[in-house]
Design an enzyme around this catalytic site. Structure first.
Site, PDB file in Angstrom:
ATOM      1  CG  PHE A   1      -2.072  -0.917   1.132  1.00 14.83           C
ATOM      2  CD1 PHE A   1      -2.209  -1.788   0.079  1.00 14.83           C
ATOM      3  CD2 PHE A   1      -3.049  -0.922   2.116  1.00 14.83           C
ATOM      4  CE1 PHE A   1      -3.299  -2.658  -0.011  1.00 14.83           C
ATOM      5  CE2 PHE A   1      -4.139  -1.782   2.047  1.00 14.83           C
ATOM      6  CZ  PHE A   1      -4.268  -2.643   0.981  1.00 14.83           C
ATOM      7  CD  GLU A   2       3.919   2.192  -3.576  1.00 16.35           C
ATOM      8  OE1 GLU A   2       3.795   3.122  -4.407  1.00 16.35           O
ATOM      9  OE2 GLU A   2       4.629   1.194  -3.773  1.00 16.35           O
TER      10      GLU A   2
END
Length: 616
Positions: A400-401
């Site tokens: 996740f970014e």
């Protein structure tokens, strides 16, 4: 990420560095106006009077370039000396102060230590003109002096500093406390589990009346704060292993005692290895399975044998908040040599028969996922399970970014998160782990901004609200630590970050990888006075680009192997020495990506596979 060629994190480094500069890795407190500057000789008009500079700095007052008046400080780092100049200033307890200075140079740092609360620092890179730095802090209940300082960084030329201001109420003019507390005694080590030991010791005394904190050193490294408590649990240890510990005491003025005698304890047999059946040393690589970006498509059967964990990049959401994740092979229009799905699945089975693990990686640059509701959580579990089942995969990688993980401003305890996107992700991961059992491989690949900056910056949230972003992976890592197979933080596309030595480290060097990885192995302080507990050695790897064009922060083969040797064997260390001691169980390396490695003639996989295999 999808353009050609592009690095794994297309997020531009300059804005991230600006965030780091803006926060200095620390929270800013409300400022207040005061009447006077309480720094002695703030403009260096009287030479270095009132200041103490490191012996190798060549520090002097110069007449040009100056910001104001007729003089400024100039000092030059040499070797391992950062050219620090500092001054002890008398202050009042429980008071607000603003520290500022004008600086000029490649990298120049300004900070205050011994505040009794949260020490502060910030930096700027302004080689051709003066730039103002500023930080605000409050003093502790018994703090009567603080140390303010400026310094540069390794390998930089001369820097200048001028017009240093500490704005706040002056102290009572009494003597500055320079006497450390007594050495803690009676250290005992017991309560062994397979991964932890309990420490207890007798309290120290201090002439100021109280001890601000105790620092615990493991295996003769540097200390990790245990707060004011006279007990500490050392976690993240390897099973059936002996560890030595020492403790020292520090007061609010920043004076620390010597460490007491070392006392050893041994962990019990056993210990988890979630999603085990991995070799002792692993290479983890991302395979561009769903897109092309100029590095070329690789069929599953053609993935080189050096790779132990193959992360399929990427499973992506149908919308940001739905929780619905889909995976498709790269379209023929993008990847002309893509294999039929039946061959892709057969290739996965061949890799698994050879002992490799194949995971679906969720997220990436374009895969922003926010599990804002229970419905999104449940859809995430169902859709990820469908991908795992369809392709017969071994587990899940969380990549996740951006705003996928964020923390609401009031969510300040990584041990008890309340932000829905965090709570729902933890719940979803626990559900997946329970569904697939002990063989389920769970890995995470956060950016350094979301781990090592640890709860230290409030920034804009996804809806324009004031949300806390730095360190947002910490609650997830902590909640899943017993089920986490590997954490491989992305040591690239990052600004300078403060290590456990309170110094900034810059990507692309072995010291950066050692300092960032050491935080995970030794534990590190986060905002609010808490300490993030260390992970087990077998859970930790570190990530870096496979080639110069695969991401900012490329590190040469020689520098990477120095970092591995320093962490795993205690040899080939540079200026930074691991506080966690020697870590023979260090798991390995991750890279973006398998495709970029082939594009670069397999420099990463072939060299590092040989080096990892050569370790004891």
């Amino acid at each position: 990420m999808r353009s050609s060629p592009s690095p794994r994190l297309a997020r531009v480094v300059a804005p991230l560095a600006a965030l780091v500069v803006g926060c200095g890795g620390l929270l800013a407190l409300p400022t207040a106006a005061h009447a006077a500057n309480i720094v002695t000789n703030p403009g260096f008009e009287n030479g270095l009077a009132g200041w103490t500079c490191s012996s190798a700095a060549g520090a002097q007052a110069v007449s040009s370039p100056v910001h104001g008046g007729s003089a400024a400080l100039q000092a030059t780092p040499a070797g391992g000396d950062l050219a620090r100049c500092q001054q002890n200033v008398s202050v009042k307890p429980n008071s607000s102060y603003t520290l500022s200075a004008w600086v000029r140079g490649g990298y120049v740092f300004l900070g205050a230590s011994g505040t009794g609360t949260t020490d502060v620092s910030t930096w700027a890179s302004s080689a051709s003109s003066y730039s103002q730095l500023s930080r605000t802090f409050t003093t502790g209940a018994s703090t009567t002096s603080v140390t303010i300082y400026v310094n540069s960084w390794y390998g930089q030329g001369a820097y200048q500093a001028d017009d240093v201001v500490l704005d706040g109420p002056p102290g009572d003019g009494g003597p500055v406390d320079t006497e450390p507390p007594t050495v803690p005694g009676g250290l005992t080590v017991g309560g062994a589990t397979a991964s932890s030991l309990n420490l207890n010791w007798t309290a120290s005394t201090d002439n100021s009346g109280s001890v601000a904190r105790y620092e615990v050193s493991r295996d003769n490294g540097s200390g990790v704060s245990a707060g004011a408590s006279t007990s500490y649990t050392a976690s993240g240890l390897s099973a059936s292993t002996s560890y030595g510990f020492r403790v020292r005491a520090c007061d609010a003025a920043g004076n620390c005692s010597a460490y007491g005698s070392s006392v050893s304890g041994t962990t019990k047999e056993g210990g988890g290895n979630p999603g085990g059946q991995l070799p002792k040393r692993v290479l983890v690589g991302y395979l561009h399975a769903s897109f092309a970006n100029g590095s070329g498509y690789i069929r599953m059967r053609d993935v080189p044998s050096e790779w132990d964990v193959i992360n399929l990049a990427f499973g992506e959401p149908t919308s940001v908040t739905s929780g619905d994740i889909r995976f498709r092979q790269c379209p023929v229009a993008e990847c002309a040599n893509v294999e039929p799905e039946a061959d892709f699945i057969a290739g996965i089975r061949e890799k698994q028969a050879a002992g490799k693990k194949v995971l679906i990686s969720i997220g990436g640059q374009n895969g922003q996922v926010q599990l804002t509701s229970a419905a999104a959580r449940d859809k995430f579990v169902a859709s990820v399970s469908a991908i795992i089942d369809k392709y017969g995969l071994d587990g899940l990688d969380i990549d996740f970014e951006g705003h996928s993980l964020y923390l609401n401003r009031g969510d300040n305890d990584f041990r008890n998160p309340t932000t829905p996107v965090i709570v729902n992700l933890i719940s979803a991961l626990k559900t997946l782990k329970a569904r697939y059992g002990a063989k389920f491989v769970l890995t995470m690949a956060p950016e350094t901004f979301f781990v090592q900056l640890g709860y230290q910056f409030y920034g804009p949230g996804p809806n324009g609200t004031a949300d806390q972003r730095a360190g947002s992976y910490l609650p997830v890592i902590h909640a899943m630590r017993d089920d986490l197979t590997l954490l491989h933080v992305q040591d690239y596309n990052s600004g300078p970050i403060v290590g456990l030595d309170n110094a900034y480290h810059t990507m692309g060097t072995h010291d950066f990888h050692v300092a960032m990885t050491d935080m995970l192995l030794a534990g590190f302080p986060v905002a609010g006075g808490a300490t993030f507990p260390p992970l087990r050695q077998d859970q930790v790897a570190f990530g870096l680009p496979a080639a110069q064009y695969a991401g900012n922060g490329f590190t040469s083969v020689a520098e990477v192997q120095k970092a591995v040797d320093c962490l795993a064997k205690g040899t080939n260390c540079g200026t930074y020495k691991p506080r966690s001691g020697t870590n023979p169980g260090l798991r390995g390396l991750m890279t973006w990506s398998i495709n970029w490695d082939r594009y670069n003639n397999f420099e990463f996989s072939r060299n590092h596979r040989r080096h990892l295999d050569s370790l004891p």
